[in-house]
Design a protein around this motif. Structure first.
Motif, PDB file in Angstrom:
ATOM      1  N   ALA A  75      61.395 -16.295 -26.338  1.00 21.51           N
ATOM      2  CA  ALA A  75      62.312 -15.948 -25.246  1.00 21.51           C
ATOM      3  C   ALA A  75      63.653 -16.651 -25.438  1.00 21.51           C
ATOM      4  CB  ALA A  75      61.703 -16.309 -23.896  1.00 21.51           C
ATOM      5  N   TRP A  76      63.593 -17.913 -25.819  1.00 18.18           N
ATOM      6  CA  TRP A  76      64.829 -18.671 -26.056  1.00 18.18           C
ATOM      7  C   TRP A  76      65.609 -18.064 -27.218  1.00 18.18           C
ATOM      8  CZ3 TRP A  76      67.342 -22.040 -23.159  1.00 18.18           C
ATOM      9  CH2 TRP A  76      68.400 -22.740 -23.730  1.00 18.18           C
ATOM     10  N   ALA A  77      64.903 -17.706 -28.290  1.00 16.88           N
ATOM     11  CA  ALA A  77      65.562 -17.099 -29.454  1.00 16.88           C
ATOM     12  C   ALA A  77      66.197 -15.759 -29.076  1.00 16.88           C
ATOM     13  CB  ALA A  77      64.567 -16.924 -30.592  1.00 16.88           C
TER      14      ALA A  77
ATOM     15  N   ALA B 281      67.250 -14.891 -26.113  1.00 12.96           N
ATOM     16  CA  ALA B 281      68.415 -15.198 -25.279  1.00 12.96           C
ATOM     17  C   ALA B 281      69.600 -15.634 -26.141  1.00 12.96           C
ATOM     18  CB  ALA B 281      68.068 -16.282 -24.263  1.00 12.96           C
ATOM     19  N   GLN B 282      69.343 -16.414 -27.169  1.00 14.28           N
ATOM     20  CA  GLN B 282      70.413 -16.834 -28.079  1.00 14.28           C
ATOM     21  C   GLN B 282      71.001 -15.626 -28.804  1.00 14.28           C
ATOM     22  OE1 GLN B 282      71.900 -19.621 -28.297  1.00 14.28           O
ATOM     23  NE2 GLN B 282      70.510 -21.086 -27.381  1.00 14.28           N
ATOM     24  N   PHE B 283      70.118 -14.728 -29.252  1.00 13.24           N
ATOM     25  CA  PHE B 283      70.583 -13.516 -29.927  1.00 13.24           C
ATOM     26  C   PHE B 283      71.482 -12.703 -29.001  1.00 13.24           C
ATOM     27  CE2 PHE B 283      70.062  -8.971 -30.682  1.00 13.24           C
ATOM     28  CZ  PHE B 283      70.530  -8.875 -31.988  1.00 13.24           C
ATOM     29  N   CYS B 284      71.015 -12.486 -27.779  1.00 12.76           N
ATOM     30  CA  CYS B 284      71.797 -11.708 -26.822  1.00 12.76           C
ATOM     31  C   CYS B 284      73.135 -12.382 -26.536  1.00 12.76           C
ATOM     32  CB  CYS B 284      71.019 -11.516 -25.523  1.00 12.76           C
ATOM     33  SG  CYS B 284      69.598 -10.415 -25.672  1.00 12.76           S
ATOM     34  N   LYS B 285      73.107 -13.691 -26.382  1.00 10.99           N
ATOM     35  CA  LYS B 285      74.326 -14.437 -26.074  1.00 10.99           C
ATOM     36  C   LYS B 285      75.353 -14.295 -27.206  1.00 10.99           C
ATOM     37  CE  LYS B 285      74.697 -18.928 -26.746  1.00 10.99           C
ATOM     38  NZ  LYS B 285      74.532 -20.385 -26.636  1.00 10.99           N
ATOM     39  N   ARG B 286      74.872 -14.224 -28.426  1.00 12.80           N
ATOM     40  CA  ARG B 286      75.763 -14.182 -29.589  1.00 12.80           C
ATOM     41  C   ARG B 286      76.151 -12.767 -30.006  1.00 12.80           C
ATOM     42  NH1 ARG B 286      72.002 -18.695 -32.316  1.00 12.80           N
ATOM     43  NH2 ARG B 286      72.858 -20.475 -31.172  1.00 12.80           N
ATOM     44  N   THR B 287      75.548 -11.766 -29.379  1.00 13.95           N
ATOM     45  CA  THR B 287      75.879 -10.378 -29.705  1.00 13.95           C
ATOM     46  C   THR B 287      77.158  -9.995 -28.973  1.00 13.95           C
ATOM     47  OG1 THR B 287      73.557  -9.829 -30.029  1.00 13.95           O
ATOM     48  CG2 THR B 287      75.052  -8.004 -29.632  1.00 13.95           C
ATOM     49  N   THR B 288      78.085  -9.430 -29.706  1.00 13.85           N
ATOM     50  CA  THR B 288      79.381  -9.077 -29.138  1.00 13.85           C
ATOM     51  C   THR B 288      79.527  -7.558 -29.020  1.00 13.85           C
ATOM     52  OG1 THR B 288      80.468  -8.898 -31.284  1.00 13.85           O
ATOM     53  CG2 THR B 288      80.418 -11.098 -30.260  1.00 13.85           C
TER      54      THR B 288
ATOM     55  N   LEU C  26      66.159 -12.679 -18.519  1.00  7.65           N
ATOM     56  CA  LEU C  26      65.785 -13.967 -19.110  1.00  7.65           C
ATOM     57  C   LEU C  26      66.251 -15.120 -18.220  1.00  7.65           C
ATOM     58  CD1 LEU C  26      66.569 -13.136 -22.825  1.00  7.65           C
ATOM     59  CD2 LEU C  26      64.318 -13.764 -21.936  1.00  7.65           C
ATOM     60  N   ALA C  27      67.453 -15.020 -17.684  1.00  9.96           N
ATOM     61  CA  ALA C  27      67.984 -16.076 -16.800  1.00  9.96           C
ATOM     62  C   ALA C  27      67.107 -16.207 -15.554  1.00  9.96           C
ATOM     63  CB  ALA C  27      69.416 -15.780 -16.419  1.00  9.96           C
ATOM     64  N   GLU C  28      66.660 -15.081 -15.002  1.00  5.80           N
ATOM     65  CA  GLU C  28      65.791 -15.130 -13.832  1.00  5.80           C
ATOM     66  C   GLU C  28      64.443 -15.795 -14.158  1.00  5.80           C
ATOM     67  OE1 GLU C  28      65.480 -11.121 -12.377  1.00  5.80           O
ATOM     68  OE2 GLU C  28      67.611 -11.046 -11.890  1.00  5.80           O
ATOM     69  N   ALA C  29      64.053 -15.728 -15.423  1.00  6.49           N
ATOM     70  CA  ALA C  29      62.811 -16.367 -15.854  1.00  6.49           C
ATOM     71  C   ALA C  29      63.026 -17.816 -16.287  1.00  6.49           C
ATOM     72  CB  ALA C  29      62.197 -15.574 -17.019  1.00  6.49           C
ATOM     73  N   GLY C  30      64.272 -18.308 -16.130  1.00 10.98           N
ATOM     74  CA  GLY C  30      64.561 -19.700 -16.460  1.00 10.98           C
ATOM     75  C   GLY C  30      65.021 -19.916 -17.899  1.00 10.98           C
ATOM     76  N   ILE C  31      65.316 -18.846 -18.613  1.00  6.39           N
ATOM     77  CA  ILE C  31      65.794 -18.949 -19.988  1.00  6.39           C
ATOM     78  C   ILE C  31      67.254 -18.522 -19.993  1.00  6.39           C
ATOM     79  CG2 ILE C  31      65.448 -18.186 -22.377  1.00  6.39           C
ATOM     80  CD1 ILE C  31      63.025 -19.625 -21.253  1.00  6.39           C
ATOM     81  N   SER C  32      68.145 -19.487 -19.982  1.00  4.35           N
ATOM     82  CA  SER C  32      69.566 -19.185 -19.875  1.00  4.35           C
ATOM     83  C   SER C  32      70.392 -20.159 -20.712  1.00  4.35           C
ATOM     84  CB  SER C  32      69.995 -19.261 -18.404  1.00  4.35           C
ATOM     85  OG  SER C  32      71.322 -18.865 -18.260  1.00  4.35           O
ATOM     86  N   PRO C  33      70.495 -19.901 -22.021  1.00  5.34           N
ATOM     87  CA  PRO C  33      71.276 -20.819 -22.861  1.00  5.34           C
ATOM     88  C   PRO C  33      72.752 -20.766 -22.512  1.00  5.34           C
ATOM     89  CG  PRO C  33      70.671 -18.865 -24.100  1.00  5.34           C
ATOM     90  CD  PRO C  33      69.979 -18.768 -22.766  1.00  5.34           C
ATOM     91  N   ARG C  34      73.406 -21.854 -22.657  1.00  5.47           N
ATOM     92  CA  ARG C  34      74.839 -21.936 -22.346  1.00  5.47           C
ATOM     93  C   ARG C  34      75.664 -21.649 -23.561  1.00  5.47           C
ATOM     94  NH1 ARG C  34      74.536 -22.335 -17.296  1.00  5.47           N
ATOM     95  NH2 ARG C  34      73.222 -23.861 -16.351  1.00  5.47           N
TER      96      ARG C  34
END
Length: 66
Positions: free
Chosen positions: A19-21, A23-30, A58-66
């Motif tokens: 889940a963390w990975a 979230a990181q992928f989504c965060k880095r996708t432009t 993911l953020a609602e599930a507590g996975i929200s990388p900055r």
């Protein structure tokens, strides 16, 4: 698609590491990443809308990388 405006609910179960990975992928996708792979600008925006929806889930599930 029969009804393109119909909402779809997707439920997945992931381990915390995956889940963390994701979230990181989504965060880095432009938008440019999506535009490079889309058949149109509208599709690129729809891809980003989907990625943003995954990020909210993911953020609602507590996975929200900055």
């Amino acid at each position: 698609m029969s009804n393109e405006n119909e909402d779809v609910t997707v439920t997945i179960e992931l381990g915390r590491v995956d889940a963390w990975a994701l979230a990181q992928f989504c965060k880095r996708t432009t938008h440019q990443d999506c535009a490079d792979r889309a058949t149109s600008e509208d599709e690129a925006y729809s891809m980003m809308d989907g990625i943003n929806a995954v990020m909210r889930g993911l953020a609602e599930a507590g996975i929200s990388p900055r």
